[in-house]
Design a protein around this motif. Sequence first.
Motif, short mmCIF file in Angstrom:
data_model
loop_
_atom_site.label_atom_id
_atom_site.label_comp_id
_atom_site.label_asym_id
_atom_site.label_seq_id
_atom_site.Cartn_x
_atom_site.Cartn_y
_atom_site.Cartn_z
N GLY A 1 21.30 48.27 9.24
CA GLY A 1 21.64 47.52 8.05
C GLY A 1 21.79 48.37 6.81
O GLY A 1 21.68 47.86 5.68
N ARG A 2 22.09 49.65 6.97
CA ARG A 2 22.18 50.58 5.84
C ARG A 2 23.62 51.02 5.55
O ARG A 2 23.84 51.82 4.66
CB ARG A 2 21.32 51.81 6.12
N LEU A 3 24.57 50.48 6.27
CA LEU A 3 25.97 50.86 6.07
C LEU A 3 26.57 49.95 5.00
O LEU A 3 26.79 48.76 5.24
CB LEU A 3 26.75 50.75 7.38
N LYS A 4 26.85 50.50 3.83
CA LYS A 4 27.30 49.71 2.69
C LYS A 4 28.78 49.92 2.35
O LYS A 4 29.24 49.57 1.27
CB LYS A 4 26.44 50.03 1.45
N VAL A 5 29.51 50.50 3.27
CA VAL A 5 30.98 50.55 3.18
C VAL A 5 31.54 50.21 4.55
O VAL A 5 30.89 50.42 5.58
CB VAL A 5 31.51 51.95 2.75
N ARG A 6 32.73 49.67 4.55
CA ARG A 6 33.43 49.45 5.82
C ARG A 6 34.05 50.77 6.27
O ARG A 6 34.53 51.55 5.44
CB ARG A 6 34.50 48.38 5.65
N VAL A 7 34.04 51.01 7.57
CA VAL A 7 34.47 52.30 8.08
C VAL A 7 35.46 52.12 9.23
O VAL A 7 35.22 51.32 10.14
CB VAL A 7 33.28 53.15 8.58
N ARG A 8 36.55 52.85 9.16
CA ARG A 8 37.43 52.99 10.31
C ARG A 8 37.55 54.48 10.61
O ARG A 8 37.87 55.27 9.74
CB ARG A 8 38.81 52.42 10.03
N GLY A 9 37.24 54.84 11.83
CA GLY A 9 37.27 56.24 12.21
C GLY A 9 38.52 56.59 12.99
O GLY A 9 39.06 55.77 13.73
N ALA A 10 38.96 57.84 12.83
CA ALA A 10 40.07 58.38 13.61
C ALA A 10 39.52 59.50 14.49
O ALA A 10 39.11 60.55 13.98
CB ALA A 10 41.16 58.92 12.69
N HIS A 11 39.45 59.24 15.79
CA HIS A 11 38.93 60.24 16.72
C HIS A 11 39.81 61.48 16.72
O HIS A 11 41.03 61.39 16.89
CB HIS A 11 38.84 59.67 18.14
N PHE A 12 39.18 62.63 16.57
CA PHE A 12 39.92 63.90 16.53
C PHE A 12 40.31 64.33 17.95
O PHE A 12 39.46 64.41 18.84
CB PHE A 12 39.06 64.98 15.88
N ILE A 13 41.60 64.57 18.15
CA ILE A 13 42.11 65.05 19.44
C ILE A 13 42.39 66.54 19.33
O ILE A 13 43.22 66.96 18.53
CB ILE A 13 43.41 64.32 19.85
N GLU A 14 41.70 67.34 20.14
CA GLU A 14 41.90 68.79 20.11
C GLU A 14 43.14 69.21 20.90
O GLU A 14 43.92 70.05 20.46
CB GLU A 14 40.67 69.50 20.68
N ASP A 15 43.32 68.65 22.09
CA ASP A 15 44.38 69.10 22.99
C ASP A 15 45.60 68.20 22.86
O ASP A 15 45.59 67.06 23.32
CB ASP A 15 43.87 69.11 24.43
N LEU A 16 46.65 68.72 22.26
CA LEU A 16 47.87 67.95 22.07
C LEU A 16 48.92 68.27 23.14
O LEU A 16 50.03 67.75 23.09
CB LEU A 16 48.47 68.23 20.68
N SER A 17 48.55 69.10 24.10
CA SER A 17 49.50 69.48 25.14
C SER A 17 49.38 68.61 26.39
O SER A 17 50.29 68.59 27.22
CB SER A 17 49.28 70.94 25.55
N ASP A 18 48.27 67.88 26.50
CA ASP A 18 48.04 67.06 27.69
C ASP A 18 48.47 65.63 27.42
O ASP A 18 47.77 64.88 26.74
CB ASP A 18 46.56 67.12 28.10
N ASP A 19 49.64 65.26 27.93
CA ASP A 19 50.14 63.90 27.74
C ASP A 19 50.01 63.08 29.02
O ASP A 19 50.69 62.06 29.18
CB ASP A 19 51.60 63.93 27.29
N SER A 20 49.12 63.51 29.91
CA SER A 20 48.95 62.80 31.17
C SER A 20 48.32 61.43 30.94
O SER A 20 47.66 61.19 29.92
CB SER A 20 48.06 63.61 32.12
N ARG B 1 34.60 50.58 13.18
CA ARG B 1 35.37 50.72 14.41
C ARG B 1 36.14 52.03 14.36
O ARG B 1 36.24 52.65 13.29
CB ARG B 1 36.32 49.54 14.60
N ALA B 2 36.68 52.44 15.50
CA ALA B 2 37.35 53.74 15.58
C ALA B 2 38.58 53.64 16.47
O ALA B 2 38.74 54.41 17.41
CB ALA B 2 36.40 54.80 16.08
N ASP B 3 39.45 52.69 16.18
CA ASP B 3 40.65 52.47 16.98
C ASP B 3 41.84 53.25 16.42
O ASP B 3 42.94 52.73 16.25
CB ASP B 3 40.98 50.99 17.06
#
Length: 566
Positions: free
Chosen positions: A263-282, A304-306
């Motif tokens: 109950g200590r989060l006083k801002v809304r947050v949307r996260g962007a997951h960091f992708i290291e490997d941009l060569s793998d499109d499998s 959320r982190a969509d």
Amino acid sequence: MRNALRAAVTLLVGLSAAQAETPADFVLRNGKVYAADPARSIRSAFAVRGNTIAAVGDDEAMKPLIGPQTRVVDLGGKFVMPGLIDAHSHPVIGAVNAAKCSLAGVKPTLQEITPVIRKCLAERPGGPDAWLEVVQLYNYGFDASAKDIDTVEATRPLAIVGNDGHTMWMNTRGLALAGITAKTPDPQGGRILRDATGAPTGVLTDAALIGPSKLLPIPTTAEMADLLEKTIKGMNATGLTAVTDAALTPVEFAVFEKLYREGRLKVRVRGAHFIEDLSDDSDAAVAKIVSATRSETLDPAWLRADSVKVFADGVLEFPAQTAAVLKPYLDANGKPTATIGDLYFEPKPFNSLITKLDKAGLTVHVHAIGDRAVRASLDAFAAARAANGARDNRHQIAHLQLVDPADFARFAELGVIANVQFEWGKRDASNVGPLEPYLGPERYRYLYPYGSLRAAGALVAAGSDWDISPYDPFIAMEVGATRRDRGKDAQTLNIEERLSVADMLAGYTINAAAAMRMDDIVGSIEPGKRADFVILDRDPLAIDPSTLRNTKVLATYVDGKVVHEQ
């Protein structure tokens, strides 16, 4: 008469019979309420029930909502607007960095940084394997090799990180512990700067920082949560009620989640997951990315982190010049070189990856600085649209330091959001000496072309990129309106690219909410939306724009509750 009747009916829709029968928890009236709705309406009052805005209108329209227990707040003419939203920030990293050895405000010379670092070493004793991480070096124009850093400290490993977040200087001991030698290849999306013999100079850029960073000491999740809570209080004091964390890792998500569950989060947050490997499109790689963005146990209105974050290139400034440009950089005398920067992906697999992420419903958040990186990113979004059709995924490109004019209109055409940092649009040490001569006047004219993007129909959302820049929105808006910093020696940068205060207010409210895919619940003061709003001591639309940073936030509300009050 017909228009007047329509207006009355519209007001009554915002105040249904059921709502009229149920008093509001509190009513704010006698103010100047900037709604940030499509009409950019100015009202005088609104009512809040629970965590939701119940009605918006004039003072008279609020009377049916005032019951015996309703708290009535007389605003005394004060300006009220939706809670401000930072669409590109690094709250956890910034909070943790605030507790590290910092060179903020220190002149970026070896002579000036030496006593500061030595003092930090004395305060944090350790043996020859005990790293010291130093942050916030104002690295523009700073030139030092590992041997130079050895004169500051040779026994313990040092890692000095520039305030651009993309550059690191290491001493010889640090290079040894990190295993970086002449035989170490450059990682995808990064570079190890080398001398004429191929030996590393001690300077790393972008993805090359990842390996050494894993060796650095990090606080516990609980310690980081405490630091982040303190940072969020500071953000609330500047009117911020929601943020996008623009490069999220599992460690950082765990910190946000801890605050949320306690109950200590006083801002809304949307996260962007960091992708290291941009060569793998499998399909397997894409499935793994999609899985990382799902968290069914959390309230998506809070955390959320969509979204995913990718780096298209590095930075423009000399000597790194890792940002990908369409035409070669110039030398200091204005002559073309062979350097065009680094595109951190191969277009074909990248386009395939983006197309699959788009089909999965994820927002793709791209760091792109140079005009070639911007174009390649737009091409990837065009490929996704061609394959999947128009989808409401709110893809965005951040920073946009250099954009070819031929690409301005493509943002609106492709529905790509321009995620910009208003505070960067000024002439300063970061873009004069290490940049202006290397671009030439034709390209430099379009540095940070925020006005041109807006004129071409792009939806412009505002972010700070804190802790690279201050998170205070009013500092950023002052620079965005004047295209200059304060001070007697401040110079204007490309005044044609300034934005109106109204456009910047939209950038920090409804547009930033759209970038976060939260505009259905926040970003404007409208019935049915969450009660996130701020009360200011002045009207930003009515003052001299060069005084915007003097604005004081008197109160900040998130979900109908006060999180800051003066």
